[in-house]
Write an enzyme that holds these catalytic residues in place. Structure first.
Site, short mmCIF file in Angstrom:
data_model
loop_
_atom_site.label_atom_id
_atom_site.label_comp_id
_atom_site.label_asym_id
_atom_site.label_seq_id
_atom_site.Cartn_x
_atom_site.Cartn_y
_atom_site.Cartn_z
N GLU A 208 -1.75 -8.67 3.99
CA GLU A 208 -1.71 -9.13 5.40
C GLU A 208 -3.10 -9.28 5.99
O GLU A 208 -3.28 -9.96 6.99
CB GLU A 208 -0.83 -8.19 6.24
CG GLU A 208 -1.47 -6.88 6.71
CD GLU A 208 -1.63 -5.83 5.62
OE1 GLU A 208 -1.27 -6.09 4.45
OE2 GLU A 208 -2.13 -4.73 5.95
N CYS B 5 0.82 -1.21 0.00
CA CYS B 5 0.00 0.00 0.00
C CYS B 5 0.86 1.27 0.00
O CYS B 5 1.50 1.56 -1.00
CB CYS B 5 -1.02 -0.02 1.14
SG CYS B 5 -2.38 1.14 0.86
N HIS C 267 -3.67 -4.83 0.50
CA HIS C 267 -3.20 -5.22 1.84
C HIS C 267 -3.26 -6.75 1.99
O HIS C 267 -4.21 -7.27 2.57
CB HIS C 267 -4.07 -4.55 2.91
CG HIS C 267 -3.69 -3.15 3.21
ND1 HIS C 267 -2.73 -2.81 4.16
CD2 HIS C 267 -4.11 -1.98 2.68
CE1 HIS C 267 -2.59 -1.50 4.20
NE2 HIS C 267 -3.42 -0.96 3.30
#
Ligand code: MN
Length: 240
Positions: free
Chosen positions: A218, A114, A216
């Site tokens: 994660e 990001c 993102h």
């Protein structure tokens, strides 16, 4: 075998609420868990007053993660702040630029996420759109209203890219939590994934040691299981 140490800079964050306006250096637990899921040990590096004071900590690390966060200060790519620019913090930018320069000198791998793709591109001489509305093409929704683990838009990945090998696909859905994107891609990077409105969603170096995504991953370990591959790949490259 010793698990590789994956360093990340703790971004400075000032709470806009004047009641508790102290500045903290914070990182979301999702990054910590994702590095662990990939087989690495995270090492949080504070942003210090003097950027070069982080060098001994950078030396400890085998690889790096550039996390999401606030906007990059546009002075770093030669622009004045546009009215649509959000929060910036030059000290965090400078610490991450120092980290990128260290990784370049030492040949250490980076996974950029990001804001991470944005600071990596700027550090290597690229530029950003300060807001997606400033592009010629009208953008689709890139600031989703759903929870962060919801894959909202489709991304097409170049077949001959390192990213396609890592994710084992050329089509995936990802989350989207950004209002800026790459304008001019840095010479050492290549855009390897886009949405149908042409927004760059990933970039990488020719040797594949630097992988950068605008989404993102994660937050997607449960909903888009191939995303753990990005963290496993970072840890694998940090191990050699
Ligand atoms: Mn997006």
């Amino acid at each position: 075998m010793k698990k590789p140490l994956i360093g990340l800079i703790l971004p400075a964050y000032t709470n806009p609420n004047p009641e508790c306006s102290h500045t903290r250096q914070l990182i979301s637990t999702a990054y910590i868990r994702a590095i662990e899921a990939g087989g690495g040990t995270p090492l949080a590096i504070p942003s210090l007053r003097c950027a070069e004071d982080i060098d001994p900590l950078l030396n400890l690390c085998d690889g790096f993660l550039l996390p999401g966060g606030i906007d990059v200060d546009p002075r770093l790519y030669g622009e004045n702040p546009h009215a649509l620019l959000d929060c910036v913090n030059l000290a965090t930018d400078q610490a991450e630029i120092r980290l990128i320069s260290h990784a370049k000198t030492c040949g250490k791998p980076i996974l950029a996420i990001c804001r991470g793709i944005q600071i990596l591109n700027v550090a290597l001489g690229g530029t950003l759109y300060q807001d997606l509305s400033l592009r010629d093409t009208k953008p689709m929704l890139h600031s989703q209203n759903q929870s962060r683990d919801y894959p909202i838009h489709q991304v097409t990945i170049e077949q001959d890219s390192h990213l396609a090998s890592i994710l084992r696909t050329t089509q995936t859905y990802t989350n989207s939590l950004h209002h800026q994107c790459i304008k001019d891609c840095a010479p050492e990077l290549r855009v390897v994934a886009t949405t149908t409105d042409g927004v760059p969603e990933a970039a990488e170096s020719t040797d594949g040691r630097w992988i950068a995504v605008q989404w993102h991953p994660e937050e997607l370990l449960q909903t888009v299981p191939c995303m753990v591959g990005l963290f496993e790949d970072l840890v694998r490259k940090a191990s050699v």
